[in-house]
Design an enzyme around this catalytic site. Structure first.
Site, short mmCIF file in Angstrom:
data_model
loop_
_atom_site.label_atom_id
_atom_site.label_comp_id
_atom_site.label_asym_id
_atom_site.label_seq_id
_atom_site.Cartn_x
_atom_site.Cartn_y
_atom_site.Cartn_z
N ARG A 100 0.78 -1.20 -0.11
CA ARG A 100 -0.05 0.09 -0.11
C ARG A 100 0.82 1.21 -0.09
O ARG A 100 1.88 1.23 0.50
CB ARG A 100 -0.88 0.17 1.06
N HIS A 125 -0.87 -2.65 -4.29
CA HIS A 125 -0.48 -3.51 -5.62
C HIS A 125 -0.40 -2.95 -6.95
O HIS A 125 -1.06 -3.72 -7.87
CB HIS A 125 -1.24 -4.92 -5.52
N HIS A 195 3.20 -12.98 -5.45
CA HIS A 195 1.90 -12.94 -4.30
C HIS A 195 1.34 -14.52 -4.35
O HIS A 195 0.16 -14.48 -4.48
CB HIS A 195 0.99 -11.96 -4.77
N GLU A 332 5.45 -12.27 1.22
CA GLU A 332 5.56 -11.32 0.18
C GLU A 332 6.97 -10.69 0.52
O GLU A 332 6.96 -9.69 1.34
CB GLU A 332 4.60 -10.62 -0.22
#
Ligand code: GLA
Length: 367
Positions: A100, A125, A195, A332
């Site tokens: 974010r 993303h 991801h 991630e």
């Protein structure tokens, strides 16, 4: 002529694997260039990757008895990747900025940039058409495939034409090596990651709460209710965020720590304890029933552990089973969220003449 025939046959096979009925979606105009690449090694491990979103669609690995299972959540047809409700980002590369950016805004060299906002008031993303939603060029490389995407200056609000490539190679040590490289023609920010959602018991199994996780980090970034870091680097000691010693993911999930309420569970960023720059072990995941182990190694400074809190049974995966709440988890590797607005944190700026280069490895084993 012969080449064209071979290409047509290849596409047919690929199409048969990917989907029974590919139909163009509004966003994707070059369906013919979407392919599925299969990597195998001498242990019969299989990894499938499509150049739609540079997405890992399958990771088939042995358990301690040699029985194979697909441990990556995903679909068996490209339409589902394109149309997936709630956008889970299964297996994709996310970017230009993975994670974010507060209110989709940041300032670089005194200039303010406004990005697409797609997660409430925040940018997530890469925006509406992030790198998971575009078709990448693909070329074969030794033991793998290399994907390249050229993002335009202004795409989703980001400055600079960015050329990004990711190569996926599969080793005979059952490791998927992901190497990212990028260059730009204007100062910009870059933070890309993969991801993939893992369930080491096999995709479609109901929960990852019994998986044992270790994260090599003594600090994490607490967040506000929009999952934007507050700026604090908090010690994990004495909190549910302490994964320095391996622990079952579900053990502290019921704790009333407000951070777990903000994340609806674990959806946080851990700052890795590094000995030095370079490829280091960031996290280890273990599932006792199968004996499968996943080591995540990276050159990145941090890792987002997302516990699949937004999965709710609505998405039906490859094996026809619904992906239930917390039936997959992501590890991630990346810079921390909102770093472009945190000059005191490691920089995510890329300038003309510089090269962005990171490596992350998913290494599988059993015990
Ligand atoms: C990331 C985010 C989560 C969620 C998932 C996708 O991991 O941190 O909050 O958006 O992606 O569902």
């Amino acid at each position: 002529m012969a080449t064209s025939l071979i290409r047509r046959l290849f596409l047919l096979v690929v199409t048969a694997i990917m989907t029974c009925c590919i139909a163009p979606a509004a966003e994707v105009s070059d369906f013919d260039s979407i392919n599925l690449y299969t990597l195998t090694n001498q242990n019969n491990m299989v990894v499938k990757i499509t150049n739609y979103g540079a997405t890992i669609t399958s990771i088939i690995v042995p358990d301690r008895n040699g029985d194979m299972a697909d441990v990556a959540l995903g679909y068996d047809n490209v339409e589902s990747y394109i149309n997936a409700a709630n956008r889970p980002y299964f297996g994709s590369v996310v970017g230009r900025y993975g994670n974010r950016i507060a209110q989709g805004q940041f300032t670089l060299d005194g200039k303010e940039y406004t990005l697409a906002t797609n997660d409430g008031e925040n940018h997530l993303h890469g925006g509406q058409m992030g790198f998971d939603k575009v078709v990448w060029d693909a070329e074969r490389v030794d033991n793998g495939v290399k994907m390249t995407y050229r993002a335009r200056d202004g795409e989703e609000g980001y400055p600079g034409n960015l050329t990004l490539s990711v190569s996926y190679t599969l080793t005979n040590e059952n490791a998927i090596v992901m190497h990212y490289e990028a260059t730009t023609d204007k100062p910009t920010v870059v933070n890309v990651t993969n991801h993939t959602y893992f369930n080491l018991a096999g995709e479609g199994e109901p929960t990852i709460n019994d998986h044992i996780l270790r994260i090599n980090a003594s600090k994490f970034t607490p967040v506000d209710s929009g999952l934007i870091p507050t700026g604090e680097l908090r010690d994990v000691a004495g909190t549910p965020f302490d994964f320095r010693a391996p622990k079952p993911i579900g053990r502290d999930l019921q704790s009333n720590d407000p951070q777990l309420q903000h994340g609806l569970g674990y959806d946080h960023n851990w700052v890795l304890d590094r000995e030095e720059a370079g490829l280091e072990l960031a996290a280890t995941l273990y599932e006792a029933h199968s004996g499968r182990v996943l080591d995540v190694l990276t050159t990145e400074p941090a890792i987002q552990f997302y516990g699949g809190n937004f999965l709710n049974g609505n998405l039906i995966g490859k094996s026809g089973k619904p992906y239930q709440h917390r039936s997959g988890l992501c590890l991630e590797t990346q810079h921390s969220p909102d770093s472009p607005n945190r000059p005191e944190w490691p920089s995510t700026t890329l300038r003309p003449g510089e090269k962005y280069e990171t490596t992350t490895v998913y290494r599988f084993g059993v015990k």
